[in-house]
Design a protein around this motif. Structure first.
Motif, PDB file in Angstrom:
ATOM      1  N   HIS A 213      39.260  37.481  32.389  1.00 20.61           N
ATOM      2  CA  HIS A 213      38.804  36.815  33.592  1.00 20.61           C
ATOM      3  C   HIS A 213      39.358  35.252  33.069  1.00 20.61           C
ATOM      4  O   HIS A 213      39.776  34.573  33.947  1.00 20.61           O
ATOM      5  CB  HIS A 213      37.292  36.580  33.309  1.00 20.61           C
ATOM      6  CG  HIS A 213      36.605  35.646  34.276  1.00 20.61           C
ATOM      7  ND1 HIS A 213      36.408  34.319  34.241  1.00 20.61           N
ATOM      8  CD2 HIS A 213      36.293  35.697  35.687  1.00 20.61           C
ATOM      9  CE1 HIS A 213      35.857  33.560  35.086  1.00 20.61           C
ATOM     10  NE2 HIS A 213      36.038  34.453  36.060  1.00 20.61           N
TER      11      HIS A 213
ATOM     12  N   HIS B  43      31.298  36.541  34.699  1.00 23.80           N
ATOM     13  CA  HIS B  43      32.959  36.702  34.387  1.00 23.80           C
ATOM     14  C   HIS B  43      33.291  38.279  34.674  1.00 23.80           C
ATOM     15  O   HIS B  43      34.186  38.475  35.523  1.00 23.80           O
ATOM     16  CB  HIS B  43      33.302  36.351  33.148  1.00 23.80           C
ATOM     17  CG  HIS B  43      33.237  34.982  32.658  1.00 23.80           C
ATOM     18  ND1 HIS B  43      33.249  34.423  31.536  1.00 23.80           N
ATOM     19  CD2 HIS B  43      33.032  33.871  33.568  1.00 23.80           C
ATOM     20  CE1 HIS B  43      33.228  33.273  31.628  1.00 23.80           C
ATOM     21  NE2 HIS B  43      33.086  32.788  32.653  1.00 23.80           N
TER      22      HIS B  43
ATOM     23  N   LEU C  32      35.695  39.576  37.517  1.00 28.32           N
ATOM     24  CA  LEU C  32      37.067  40.512  37.315  1.00 28.32           C
ATOM     25  C   LEU C  32      37.065  41.658  37.999  1.00 28.32           C
ATOM     26  O   LEU C  32      37.909  42.070  38.835  1.00 28.32           O
ATOM     27  CB  LEU C  32      36.949  40.766  35.734  1.00 28.32           C
ATOM     28  CG  LEU C  32      38.140  41.737  35.227  1.00 28.32           C
ATOM     29  CD1 LEU C  32      39.607  40.615  35.426  1.00 28.32           C
ATOM     30  CD2 LEU C  32      37.902  41.601  33.953  1.00 28.32           C
TER      31      LEU C  32
ATOM     32  N   SER D 248      36.621  31.551  28.072  1.00 26.54           N
ATOM     33  CA  SER D 248      35.877  32.768  28.908  1.00 26.54           C
ATOM     34  C   SER D 248      35.146  33.789  28.084  1.00 26.54           C
ATOM     35  O   SER D 248      34.300  34.260  28.086  1.00 26.54           O
ATOM     36  CB  SER D 248      36.759  33.526  29.694  1.00 26.54           C
ATOM     37  OG  SER D 248      37.164  32.731  30.864  1.00 26.54           O
TER      38      SER D 248
END
Length: 196
Positions: free
Chosen positions: A93, A28, A32, A105
């Motif tokens: 994210h 994640h 990002l 997330s």
């Protein structure tokens, strides 16, 4: 034995959850960072700086706990910043998928931090020697050691023991050689000690 088994299985579960959560949380954070302009090694390494900060701060706090000292303020602050950063990156994210996506997330980061802190708690407790009353009862008592004897006292004790044993008492020559004491001093020790 039961308490030890509980600690071992708990540690294994914590490590397993932390491992899975770390992989997902890393992915994640990587996505990002990548989505916001970083590529290559930078995009792959930035997530490690966040989790590395959490690791380093936790180790400093653990070390302070083992030394029975208060945790340094910088370590506490760094741990808090690392937790906020990893949870924040995971929330960001999933934010494009709405509040539920953000929560989903965020979960791996929360599981990672929670699992890691549980592992640190187990480690701190083991380092302090914390145990249940059952463990305390089943732990064999350590024999008490005699205080250190001077060579003169040890010589006298051995000579006195030889007076009650079979055969002749130990010779002054033997005792002088064994304890590295002059024979005249050995004679004085024996004379003084046996006449008292």
């Amino acid at each position: 034995m039961t308490d030890r088994l509980i600690r071992i299985t708990t540690a294994l579960a914590v490590v397993a959850v932390a491992g899975v959560a770390a992989v997902i949380s890393y992915r994640h954070a990587y996505e990002l960072v990548h989505a916001h302009g970083e590529t290559g090694p930078t995009a792959r390494l930035v997530p490690f700086t966040v989790d590395g900060l959490i690791w380093a701060a936790s180790m400093v706090i653990l070390d302070a706990s083992r030394r029975k000292q208060p945790a340094p303020p910088l370590a506490k602050w760094s741990l808090a910043v690392g937790i906020v950063a990893t949870v924040g990156a995971n929330v960001a994210h999933g934010a494009s998928h709405g509040p539920i996506g953000a929560i989903v997330s965020a979960w791996p980061a929360l599981a990672l931090v929670g699992s890691f802190e549980l592992l640190m708690t187990l480690t701190r407790n083991a380092a302090r020697g914390d145990c249940t009353p059952d463990e305390q009862r089943t732990t064999p008592e350590q024999p008490r050691t005699k205080p250190e004897q001077t060579p003169e006292q040890a010589l006298l004790d051995e000579y006195r023991a030889s007076l009650n044993g079979p055969g002749r008492p130990l010779s002054q020559r033997y005792l002088a050689e064994k304890y590295g004491i002059d024979r005249r001093k050995v004679r004085r020790i024996i004379t003084t000690g046996t006449s008292a």
